[in-house]
Design a protein around this motif. Structure first.
Motif, PDB file in Angstrom:
ATOM      1  N   VAL A 165       0.815  -1.213   0.000  1.00  0.00           N
ATOM      2  CA  VAL A 165       0.000   0.000   0.000  1.00  0.00           C
ATOM      3  C   VAL A 165       0.849   1.263   0.000  1.00  0.00           C
ATOM      4  N   GLN A 166       1.862   1.333   0.864  1.00  0.00           N
ATOM      5  CA  GLN A 166       2.677   2.538   0.971  1.00  0.00           C
ATOM      6  C   GLN A 166       3.797   2.594  -0.068  1.00  0.00           C
ATOM      7  N   GLY A 167       4.071   1.480  -0.727  1.00  0.00           N
ATOM      8  CA  GLY A 167       5.161   1.448  -1.691  1.00  0.00           C
ATOM      9  C   GLY A 167       4.726   1.512  -3.135  1.00  0.00           C
ATOM     10  N   TYR A 168       3.483   1.126  -3.418  1.00  0.00           N
ATOM     11  CA  TYR A 168       2.981   1.067  -4.787  1.00  0.00           C
ATOM     12  C   TYR A 168       3.115   2.424  -5.483  1.00  0.00           C
ATOM     13  N   SER A 183      -3.786   0.164  -2.673  1.00  0.00           N
ATOM     14  CA  SER A 183      -4.916   1.056  -2.404  1.00  0.00           C
ATOM     15  C   SER A 183      -4.784   2.314  -3.240  1.00  0.00           C
ATOM     16  N   ALA A 184      -5.922   2.813  -3.750  1.00  0.00           N
ATOM     17  CA  ALA A 184      -5.900   3.979  -4.634  1.00  0.00           C
ATOM     18  C   ALA A 184      -5.577   5.274  -3.911  1.00  0.00           C
ATOM     19  N   HIS A 185      -6.107   5.438  -2.688  1.00  0.00           N
ATOM     20  CA  HIS A 185      -6.007   6.765  -2.071  1.00  0.00           C
ATOM     21  C   HIS A 185      -4.630   7.069  -1.503  1.00  0.00           C
ATOM     22  N   LYS A 186      -3.702   6.123  -1.590  1.00  0.00           N
ATOM     23  CA  LYS A 186      -2.322   6.408  -1.196  1.00  0.00           C
ATOM     24  C   LYS A 186      -1.497   6.938  -2.373  1.00  0.00           C
ATOM     25  N   ILE A 187      -2.076   6.902  -3.596  1.00  0.00           N
ATOM     26  CA  ILE A 187      -1.350   7.409  -4.774  1.00  0.00           C
ATOM     27  C   ILE A 187      -2.158   8.502  -5.479  1.00  0.00           C
ATOM     28  N   HIS A 188      -2.883   9.295  -4.693  1.00  0.00           N
ATOM     29  CA  HIS A 188      -3.660  10.421  -5.217  1.00  0.00           C
ATOM     30  C   HIS A 188      -4.887   9.973  -5.995  1.00  0.00           C
ATOM     31  N   GLY A 189      -5.411   8.792  -5.661  1.00  0.00           N
ATOM     32  CA  GLY A 189      -6.657   8.315  -6.222  1.00  0.00           C
ATOM     33  C   GLY A 189      -7.775   8.424  -5.197  1.00  0.00           C
ATOM     34  N   PRO A 190      -8.963   7.914  -5.521  1.00  0.00           N
ATOM     35  CA  PRO A 190     -10.106   8.019  -4.609  1.00  0.00           C
ATOM     36  C   PRO A 190     -10.060   6.986  -3.490  1.00  0.00           C
ATOM     37  N   LYS A 191     -10.741   7.292  -2.401  1.00  0.00           N
ATOM     38  CA  LYS A 191     -10.925   6.325  -1.327  1.00  0.00           C
ATOM     39  C   LYS A 191     -12.039   5.350  -1.711  1.00  0.00           C
TER      40      LYS A 191
END
Length: 360
Positions: A165-168, A183-191
Motif C-alpha cells: 500500500v505505501q510502496g505502490y 490502495s488507490a487513495h495512497k497514490i492520489h486516487g479516490p478512497k
C-alpha cells in the motif's frame, strides 16, 4: 492548512477527479450488464485495470476490491496453512491473522525496524502456508527486504503476500511476490477502492460470495467511477515516478537538516521511503502539540489506530518505551507538498515543542 499526513491519505490528483466525473454525472451503467452502456462501463474498468496493473509485476490477475483492507483479508483468509508475519505489520494483517485461527508466528524487528533474515529463515519452515510482510511501513517508512523474504518463503513451499500500500507507485515491487495488496487513495486516487494482485497459478478461496464478478473470485458490483479514478492516478504515478521521487528526496533532505539537532528519528535512516519521517522528542506532549498547531495536519501514528488510546505497536516493536512511543510524531509529504510549506510547518512544530520544554 499545511497537509503533512501523506501516509494516511493523499490529495486527489486532478486527472483522477476528471476521469471519475463522467461516471458520477451522466454515465451510470452497471459494468457487469450486457447492454451497450454496460459494455462501455466495462471498457472503462478494463482501461483502468491496465493502468493499475502496469505498476505491478507481469504474470498475474488484478482484482479490484473495496480497499487494501479487503484485499489483505482476502489474501489471508483465502489461503491455508501456518502464517508468518512481522510485529510491525498493519492491523489489517495482524488482526486478520489473529482472527484466522491458524498457527501464526509474529517475528520481531530490530531497533531499526528491519527483520533479521536469519530469524525469518528459522521461522519460515516447511508447513508454512503464507508469509505476509509489508513493503514500506506505514508508520516509520522502513522498507523491508521483501525480495529475500519471498525467496525464503518459496524455499519452504509457502506463498508470499506483500502489503504494498505505501510502496505502490513509489518503490519497486519485487516480482517474486505471489499476492500484492494496494490502495488507490495512497497514490492520489479516490478512497473506497483497492486491489489484490494474484500471481498466475495461485488459487484463493473467495472472501465474498455472490456473482463472482472479478476474477479470481471477488463478488460485488464495481464502481466505474472509482475504477477510473484509480486507473488515472496510477497512470499519473507511472509518468511522474522519477519526478516525484526526486521531489520527495529534496524535501526529505531539507527536513532532516532542519530537525537533526533536536529530534530523533524512529526506524532505519537508510532503508526507508523518504516521504515518511517518524520522529520523537522525549517528554513531548503530542496531544498538546497537535492542539497548538491545528492548521498543520500531521499524525501521532497510524490513522487506523487513532482514538484507540494505545501507543503505537510499531514503535514499541522497535524497543521504544510507551512514553517514547507517545512522544513521537509522523510527518508525511509528497507530490503536492512545497518546500516552503514544509519548512514553515517544521519551524512551527519545533517552536511549539521548544515552548513545551520552557514551560516545563
Amino acid at each position: 492548512m499545511i497537509y503533512l499526513d501523506y501516509q494516511a491519505t493523499t490529495p486527489l490528483d486532478p486527472q483522477a477527479l476528471a476521469a471519475m466525473l463522467p461516471w458520477l454525472e451522466s454515465q451510470h451503467a452497471n459494468p457487469h450488464s450486457p447492454h451497450a452502456p454496460g459494455r462501455a462501463a466495462k471498457a472503462a474498468v478494463e482501461v483502468a485495470r491496465g493502468h493499475v496493473a502496469a505498476l505491478l509485476p507481469p504474470g498475474g490477475t488484478l482484482a479490484f476490491t473495496s480497499g487494501a483492507t479487503e484485499a489483505l483479508n482476502w489474501a489471508i483468509k483465502g489461503t491455508t496453512g501456518a502464517i508468518v508475519t512481522l510485529a510491525t505489520e498493519h492491523a489489517a494483517v495482524l488482526d486478520t491473522v489473529a482472527a484466522s485461527g491458524r498457527p501464526a508466528t509474529v517475528l520481531p524487528v530490530g531497533p531499526d525496524g528491519l527483520v533479521d533474515l536469519e530469524v525469518a529463515r528459522a521461522a519460515i519452515v516447511p508447513g508454512t502456508g503464507l508469509v505476509a510482510v509489508m513493503l514500506v511501513n506505514n508508520e516509520i517508512g522502513v522498507v523491508q527486504p521483501v525480495e529475500a523474504l519471498a525467496e525464503i518463503a518459496h524455499a519452504a513451499g509457502a506463498l508470499f503476500l506483500c502489503d504494498a500500500v505505501q510502496g505502490y507507485g513509489r518503490v519497486p515491487i519485487p516480482p517474486s511476490c505471489d499476492l500484492i495488496a494496494i490502495s488507490a487513495h495512497k497514490i492520489h486516487g479516490p478512497k473506497g477502492i483497492g486491489a489484490l494482485w494474484v500471481r498466475d497459478g495461485v488459487t484463493l478461496a473467495p472472501l465474498l460470495h455472490g456473482g463472482g464478478q472479478e476474477a479470481p473470485g471477488r463478488s460485488g458490483t464495481l464502481s466505474p467511477a472509482l475504477c477510473a479514478g484509480f486507473g488515472a492516478a496510477a497512470k499519473v504515478a507511472a509518468v511522474r515516478q522519477e519526478e516525484d521521487a526526486a521531489h520527495v528526496a529534496q524535501l526529505h533532505a531539507a527536513a532532516v537538516a532542519r530537525l537533526a539537532s533536536s529530534w530523533q528519528r524512529n526506524g532505519s535512516a537508510t532503508r526507508r521511503y523518504l516521504g515518511n519521517l517518524n520522529i520523537r522528542r522525549d517528554g513531548l506532549d503530542v496531544a498538546r502539540l497537535m492542539s497548538d498547531l491545528r492548521d498543520i495536519a500531521f499524525s501521532a501514528g497510524s490513522a487506523c489506530a487513532s482514538g484507540s488510546g494505545r501507543s503505537s505497536h510499531v514503535l514499541r516493536a522497535l524497543g521504544l518505551s510507551d512514553a517514547q512511543a507517545r512522544s513521537s510524531i509522523r510527518i508525511g509529504f509528497g507530490r503536492m507538498t512545497t518546500e516552503e510549506e514544509l519548512m514553515t510547518a517544521l519551524d512551527r512544530i519545533c517552536a511549539a515543542a521548544d515552548a513545551q520544554r520552557v514551560a516545563a
